[in-house]
Scaffold this motif. Structure first.
Motif, PDB file in Angstrom:
ATOM      1  N   GLU A 111      -7.396  -2.680   6.088  1.00  0.00           N
ATOM      2  CA  GLU A 111      -6.496  -3.574   6.809  1.00  0.00           C
ATOM      3  C   GLU A 111      -7.246  -4.739   7.444  1.00  0.00           C
ATOM      4  OE1 GLU A 111      -4.075  -1.217   9.416  1.00  0.00           O
ATOM      5  OE2 GLU A 111      -3.013  -0.245   7.750  1.00  0.00           O
ATOM      6  N   ASN A 159       2.733  -1.376   4.392  1.00  0.00           N
ATOM      7  CA  ASN A 159       2.323   0.021   4.273  1.00  0.00           C
ATOM      8  C   ASN A 159       3.540   0.893   4.007  1.00  0.00           C
ATOM      9  OD1 ASN A 159      -0.509  -0.018   4.659  1.00  0.00           O
ATOM     10  ND2 ASN A 159      -0.259  -0.258   6.867  1.00  0.00           N
ATOM     11  N   VAL A 169       0.845  -1.192   0.000  1.00  0.00           N
ATOM     12  CA  VAL A 169       0.000   0.000   0.000  1.00  0.00           C
ATOM     13  C   VAL A 169       0.884   1.247   0.000  1.00  0.00           C
ATOM     14  CG1 VAL A 169      -1.903   1.190   1.147  1.00  0.00           C
ATOM     15  CG2 VAL A 169      -1.701  -1.303   1.346  1.00  0.00           C
ATOM     16  N   ARG A 177      -8.820   3.290   6.016  1.00  0.00           N
ATOM     17  CA  ARG A 177      -7.590   2.516   6.209  1.00  0.00           C
ATOM     18  C   ARG A 177      -7.841   1.308   7.104  1.00  0.00           C
ATOM     19  NH1 ARG A 177      -4.864   6.074   8.754  1.00  0.00           N
ATOM     20  NH2 ARG A 177      -4.984   5.150  10.820  1.00  0.00           N
ATOM     21  N   GLN A 207       4.826   5.003   2.728  1.00  0.00           N
ATOM     22  CA  GLN A 207       4.419   6.383   2.484  1.00  0.00           C
ATOM     23  C   GLN A 207       5.518   7.121   1.742  1.00  0.00           C
ATOM     24  OE1 GLN A 207       3.070   8.521   6.029  1.00  0.00           O
ATOM     25  NE2 GLN A 207       0.997   8.247   5.268  1.00  0.00           N
TER      26      GLN A 207
END
Length: 283
Positions: free
Chosen positions: A249, A261, A199, A245, A263
């Motif tokens: 999950e 995950n 993700v 989110r 970012q």
């Protein structure tokens, strides 16, 4: 130049950090016959080769080696959402670098690597092969492919993998997962394959700052809406993104899918190593 830079960076990371972890987590799909040798006390009688033993008038057993070779499929979301990023990189850049890291880890372990690029349909497919030149082609395609559509249907990529890979394979699914309707396809795919959702999101997608009247554009449709980013709006925005989110999950956990995950603006190697350590402990 970008491909060369990614090759240098990811090669170093694979050599220094990931190669051993990858090998210990993603083992082969079984055992291949290697040779026969004389039976010795303590050997498993189920491995006796009765044909060879009958011809030689002595007991011989079959020996096996691990079938190390696997197929790794990179399913990469190239919809319009990937062009967003509020840090040094957009989401598509992070997905490309992580894909490169996984691809180099795979060829270092003599695995085949394939690529599926999808939007609301599968737009590009590279059949699985081995070798450095093939992996560089995969990375080039992730970086330079110009999608025809800006829409998103995650199930399009997952279902396509199910059609083109019959044997059990490892599928890394790279997307921000801002979509609905993909759960059923994941549930079907995980019965045969080892599916790992990766993700990739941006901090600004979950935590906005107050900036007065702001124009928001949907990268998939081009639609623009204006919103006043006051305290009430920001509170609702945080609640909705957090809820989404958590629902995503929970869905992954229900399907027993190990997810990663990531970012933009954060070192992705930390999250990958954490994932590999978790998998190694479990398996």
């Amino acid at each position: 130049k970008r491909i060369r830079k990614i090759e240098i960076v990811t090669n170093r990371l694979v050599n220094e950090q990931l190669a051993g972890s990858y090998h210990s987590v993603f083992k082969g799909q079984g055992m291949d016959f290697d040779d026969v040798r004389l039976y010795q006390p303590g050997d498993d009688v189920r491995n006796i080769d009765w044909n060879v033993s009958a011809r030689a008038n002595e007991a011989y057993i079959k020996t096996y080696v691990e079938e190390r070779e696997m197929t790794v499929m990179l399913m990469v979301d190239v919809s319009g959402d990937g062009k967003f990023g509020s840090r040094s990189q957009v989401k598509a850049d992070v997905a490309a670098e992580v894909g490169a890291l996984l691809a180099f880890s795979a060829i270092k372990n003599n695995d085949r690597v394939g690529l599926v690029l999808f939007t609301d349909t599968v737009e590009h497919f590279v059949p699985p092969k081995k070798g450095k030149s093939h992996v560089l082609r995969v990375i080039r395609d992730i970086l330079t492919y110009d999608p025809m559509s800006s829409g998103k249907r995650i199930e399009a990529g997952v279902e396509f993998m199910g059609r083109v890979t019959r044997r059990k394979s490892v599928g890394f699914l790279l997307s921000d997962f801002y979509a609905d309707g993909y759960e059923a396809s994941l549930r079907v795919a995980r019965r045969r394959h080892d599916i790992i959702p990766v993700v990739v999101t941006d901090p600004l997608e979950s935590e906005l700052a107050s900036a007065g009247l702001v124009a928001f554009e949907d990268p998939k449709t081009g639609e623009v809406i204006w919103r006043n980013t006051n305290r009430g709006f920001l509170s609702r925005f945080r609640d909705q993104t957090k809820k989404r989110r958590e629902e995503r999950e929970r869905a992954f956990r229900r399907m027993k899918l190990d997810f990663i995950n990531l970012q933009t603006g954060e070192p992705y190697t930390t999250a990958l190593m954490k994932y590999f350590r978790l998998r190694a402990r479990r398996h």
